[in-house]
Structures are given as structure tokens and as C-alpha cells.
Design a protein around this motif. Structure first.
Motif, PDB file in Angstrom:
ATOM      1  N   THR A  45      -0.339   0.156   7.687  1.00 33.70           N
ATOM      2  CA  THR A  45      -0.073   1.345   8.496  1.00 33.70           C
ATOM      3  C   THR A  45      -1.065   2.462   8.204  1.00 33.70           C
ATOM      4  OG1 THR A  45       2.283   0.855   8.670  1.00 33.70           O
ATOM      5  CG2 THR A  45       1.624   3.147   8.990  1.00 33.70           C
ATOM      6  N   LEU A  46      -1.417   2.640   6.942  1.00 34.79           N
ATOM      7  CA  LEU A  46      -2.313   3.722   6.534  1.00 34.79           C
ATOM      8  C   LEU A  46      -3.650   3.140   6.096  1.00 34.79           C
ATOM      9  CD1 LEU A  46      -2.524   6.824   5.910  1.00 34.79           C
ATOM     10  CD2 LEU A  46      -1.798   6.257   3.588  1.00 34.79           C
ATOM     11  N   ASP A  47      -4.708   3.457   6.820  1.00 38.23           N
ATOM     12  CA  ASP A  47      -6.041   2.999   6.431  1.00 38.23           C
ATOM     13  C   ASP A  47      -6.385   3.564   5.056  1.00 38.23           C
ATOM     14  OD1 ASP A  47      -6.337   1.684   8.822  1.00 38.23           O
ATOM     15  OD2 ASP A  47      -7.424   3.320   9.798  1.00 38.23           O
ATOM     16  N   GLY A  48      -6.809   2.702   4.138  1.00 39.70           N
ATOM     17  CA  GLY A  48      -7.102   3.146   2.788  1.00 39.70           C
ATOM     18  C   GLY A  48      -5.846   3.397   1.986  1.00 39.70           C
ATOM     19  N   GLY A  49      -4.719   2.923   2.507  1.00 38.59           N
ATOM     20  CA  GLY A  49      -3.443   3.157   1.845  1.00 38.59           C
ATOM     21  C   GLY A  49      -3.121   2.108   0.792  1.00 38.59           C
ATOM     22  N   ASP A  50      -2.164   2.439  -0.041  1.00 38.85           N
ATOM     23  CA  ASP A  50      -1.670   1.529  -1.059  1.00 38.85           C
ATOM     24  C   ASP A  50      -0.695   0.548  -0.408  1.00 38.85           C
ATOM     25  OD1 ASP A  50      -0.125   0.484  -3.427  1.00 38.85           O
ATOM     26  OD2 ASP A  50      -1.328   1.989  -4.475  1.00 38.85           O
ATOM     27  N   PRO A  51      -0.757  -0.742  -0.740  1.00 40.47           N
ATOM     28  CA  PRO A  51       0.224  -1.681  -0.184  1.00 40.47           C
ATOM     29  C   PRO A  51       1.658  -1.274  -0.510  1.00 40.47           C
ATOM     30  CG  PRO A  51      -1.582  -2.878  -1.226  1.00 40.47           C
ATOM     31  CD  PRO A  51      -1.751  -1.420  -1.592  1.00 40.47           C
ATOM     32  N   ARG A  52       1.855  -0.684  -1.674  1.00 38.07           N
ATOM     33  CA  ARG A  52       3.189  -0.212  -2.043  1.00 38.07           C
ATOM     34  C   ARG A  52       3.562   0.994  -1.180  1.00 38.07           C
ATOM     35  NH1 ARG A  52       1.956   1.257  -8.058  1.00 38.07           N
ATOM     36  NH2 ARG A  52       0.173   2.085  -6.899  1.00 38.07           N
ATOM     37  N   HIS A  53       4.778   1.009  -0.709  1.00 37.74           N
ATOM     38  CA  HIS A  53       5.255   2.171   0.030  1.00 37.74           C
ATOM     39  C   HIS A  53       6.763   2.255  -0.122  1.00 37.74           C
ATOM     40  CE1 HIS A  53       5.839  -1.119   2.890  1.00 37.74           C
ATOM     41  NE2 HIS A  53       6.619  -0.339   3.620  1.00 37.74           N
ATOM     42  N   TRP A  54       7.312   3.348   0.343  1.00 33.42           N
ATOM     43  CA  TRP A  54       8.741   3.616   0.179  1.00 33.42           C
ATOM     44  C   TRP A  54       9.421   3.714   1.533  1.00 33.42           C
ATOM     45  CZ3 TRP A  54      11.258   4.298  -4.588  1.00 33.42           C
ATOM     46  CH2 TRP A  54      10.416   4.369  -5.709  1.00 33.42           C
ATOM     47  N   ARG A  55      10.656   3.245   1.583  1.00 33.65           N
ATOM     48  CA  ARG A  55      11.483   3.408   2.775  1.00 33.65           C
ATOM     49  C   ARG A  55      12.863   3.917   2.376  1.00 33.65           C
ATOM     50  NH1 ARG A  55      10.227  -1.472   7.139  1.00 33.65           N
ATOM     51  NH2 ARG A  55       7.959  -1.134   7.222  1.00 33.65           N
ATOM     52  N   ALA A  56      13.462   4.664   3.285  1.00 34.36           N
ATOM     53  CA  ALA A  56      14.811   5.195   3.035  1.00 34.36           C
ATOM     54  C   ALA A  56      15.604   5.152   4.329  1.00 34.36           C
ATOM     55  CB  ALA A  56      14.739   6.629   2.503  1.00 34.36           C
ATOM     56  N   VAL A  57      16.898   4.951   4.205  1.00 38.50           N
ATOM     57  CA  VAL A  57      17.809   4.970   5.347  1.00 38.50           C
ATOM     58  C   VAL A  57      18.974   5.883   5.010  1.00 38.50           C
ATOM     59  CG1 VAL A  57      19.306   3.614   6.870  1.00 38.50           C
ATOM     60  CG2 VAL A  57      17.160   2.626   6.040  1.00 38.50           C
TER      61      VAL A  57
END
Length: 273
Positions: A166-178
Motif C-alpha cells: 500500500t505504501l511505496d517504500g513502506g515497511d511490510p509490517r503494519h497495524w490494523r484496528a477495528v
């Protein structure tokens, strides 16, 4: 999400990605020193008309924005703003992005804050929906779960894969919340440059802060409404909505198909395709 909106958000995400990576690489900010955030935008109190209306009309980033007819007030943490160019506001669903006020205003407002890109998706009203576990969030994303928690009515998960898609140059790790706001599921996702502390340990706290601020702002703006009839338990509609409760209120170890689809739909816009 229609093709025009998808293309527009893809372009906007690309622009913001470049700014985030550039800011991350060019600024060296000690992590143990609090950074000033002067002129971060209108205060929450000023958002009830006046200056906020002028900011919206001018297309300037704002710290909060009403979505789905005001059922949800998306409020960004201090130093961050809602990007009005990304807001897609419909009667039953909505989408918006959050980033640093400084980035969104081309340096005209706000001070340095850790660069992140946060997406917010508001789903249709479903008061009977249960809160997914971090494990269920990871399963719906097809990602390994690195960690997570359920706190203050918010389920947060750190995922191992997908952030760089999703983010160019981004970290594969990311956070999601519901979370649930006004009877609606709201999905938040945080993306950060590769190696950023936000992609590692700090992103969860950021999403919790965003969720709490949004819950508080939405509660302040809530208006009395007529209760909607619940769908009969066991029907296809109820199962698809994920509001079929489990005995004793304990979430199942594996997500039901309907619940997994409902969670996944909150984050479909994150791919911006």
C-alpha cells in the motif's frame, strides 16, 4: 469503490508515500526529545463551524471530519490531519486518510511528527456486530499476526505482511484496528516507512489513540436515533453481517466466514485499486 475514486486515491497515496519516505530519510529527529507541533490546525472546539468551515471550503487539512452523515467523527491525533482530498463520504460507507498536518499542507501548518499514513473505512450500520479478535483481523488479511490486543472496545493487530503493498517504500509490517462507532464498524490501518518505529512497536498505540479520539468526538456529536430492528438469528443476512453471537459471548478461535468477509470489507479500500 468506483474506478474514478480508486484511481484518485491511488494517485494521492503515491504522492503521500513519496512525502513520507522523503521526510523519514531527510529529517533526523531524536526519539527521546518531544518535537514541537506549533500551529497544528484548528482545535477540536473550533471545528463546530467558523474556522473549520473555512478550512473545509479551502480544501485545507483538518484535525477531524464528520463521516456518514455525522454518525462517525474521525479525529486525528495531535499533529495529524485528515486529508480532505481522500474523503469519500456516502450514506452507508465512508473512507478517508490521515497523515501529518505538515505533509498535507506542504509545510504551511503543523510541526514535525513521525510520518505515517492511516486509512479509515466506515462500514454500514450493524449494531449486533461483534468485535473481531486480533487473530481474526490477521486471518481476514491473509497475514501472519505479530501481536495484538483488545482494549477499550478496540481490537488492534500488528500484521507481518502487506504494508509495502500500500505504501511505496513502506515497511511490510503494519497495524490494523477495528472498533464500533454509532453502531458501525470502523476499520483503521497504519502504514509507515520501512524501519519506522511506527511500523514496529509504536503503531498500535497510535491507532488506539486515533480510535479513542474518534469514539469521544463521535459520542459528543451523537444524536438520538430510532433503533433499527435486528436481523433474525440464523438468517443468511445475519450471518453475512457477522452478528450471530456465540454462546457466553466468547469469540470463536477461528472467524466465521461472514465475519471474515465483513472485516475484510473494511480494508478493501486500503489497496486503493
Amino acid at each position: 469503490m468506483n474506478t474514478w475514486t480508486s484511481d484518485r486515491l491511488t494517485l494521492r497515496a503515491g504522492v503521500l508515500s513519496g512525502a513520507l519516505v522523503l521526510l523519514s530519510g531527510c529529517l533526523s529527529v531524536p526519539t527521546d526529545v518531544a518535537q514541537p507541533a506549533d500551529g497544528q490546525g484548528a482545535s477540536s472546539a473550533s471545528l463546530q463551524g467558523g474556522a473549520a468551515d473555512e478550512q473545509v471550503l479551502a480544501g485545507k487539512p483538518v484535525p477531524e471530519v464528520p463521516l456518514v452523515g455525522g454518525d462517525v467523527i474521525l479525529r486525528a491525533p495531535e499533529g495529524y490531519c485528515v486529508d480532505l482530498e481522500t474523503v469519500e463520504n456516502r450514506r452507508t460507507r465512508a473512507f478517508a486518510m490521515i497523515a501529518g498536518c505538515q505533509i498535507l499542507s506542504n509545510g504551511q501548518m503543523g510541526g514535525y511528527v513521525p510520518p505515517v499514513l492511516v486509512t479509515a473505512t466506515v462500514g454500514s450500520r450493524n449494531r449486533g456486530a461483534s468485535l473481531p479478535t486480533p487473530e481474526q483481523i490477521a486471518t481476514s488479511a491473509g497475514s501472519d499476526l505479530l501481536g495484538g490486543t483488545v482494549r477499550d472496545g478496540v481490537s488492534v493487530a500488528q500484521l507481518a505482511q502487506g504494508g509495502d503493498a500500500t505504501l511505496d517504500g513502506g515497511d511490510p509490517r503494519h497495524w490494523r484496528a477495528v472498533l464500533q462507532v454509532g453502531g458501525r464498524r470502523v476499520g483503521l490501518a497504519l502504514y509507515a516507512p520501512e524501519g519506522s518505529a511506527m511500523a514496529a512497536s509504536e503503531g498500535g498505540a497510535f491507532l488506539l489513540e486515533t480510535a479513542r479520539s474518534t469514539l469521544a468526538a463521535s459520542a459528543d456529536a451523537a444524536q438520538p436515533e430510532q433503533a433499527e430492528p435486528a436481523l433474525p438469528l440464523g438468517t443468511d443476512e445475519a450471518n453475512a453481517a457477522g452478528d450471530n453471537p456465540t454462546p457466553g459471548g466468547v469469540a470463536p478461535s477461528q472467524p466465521r466466514q461472514g465475519l471474515g468477509a465483513a472485516i475484510g470489507s473494511l480494508f478493501n479500500g486500503d489497496a486503493l485499486r
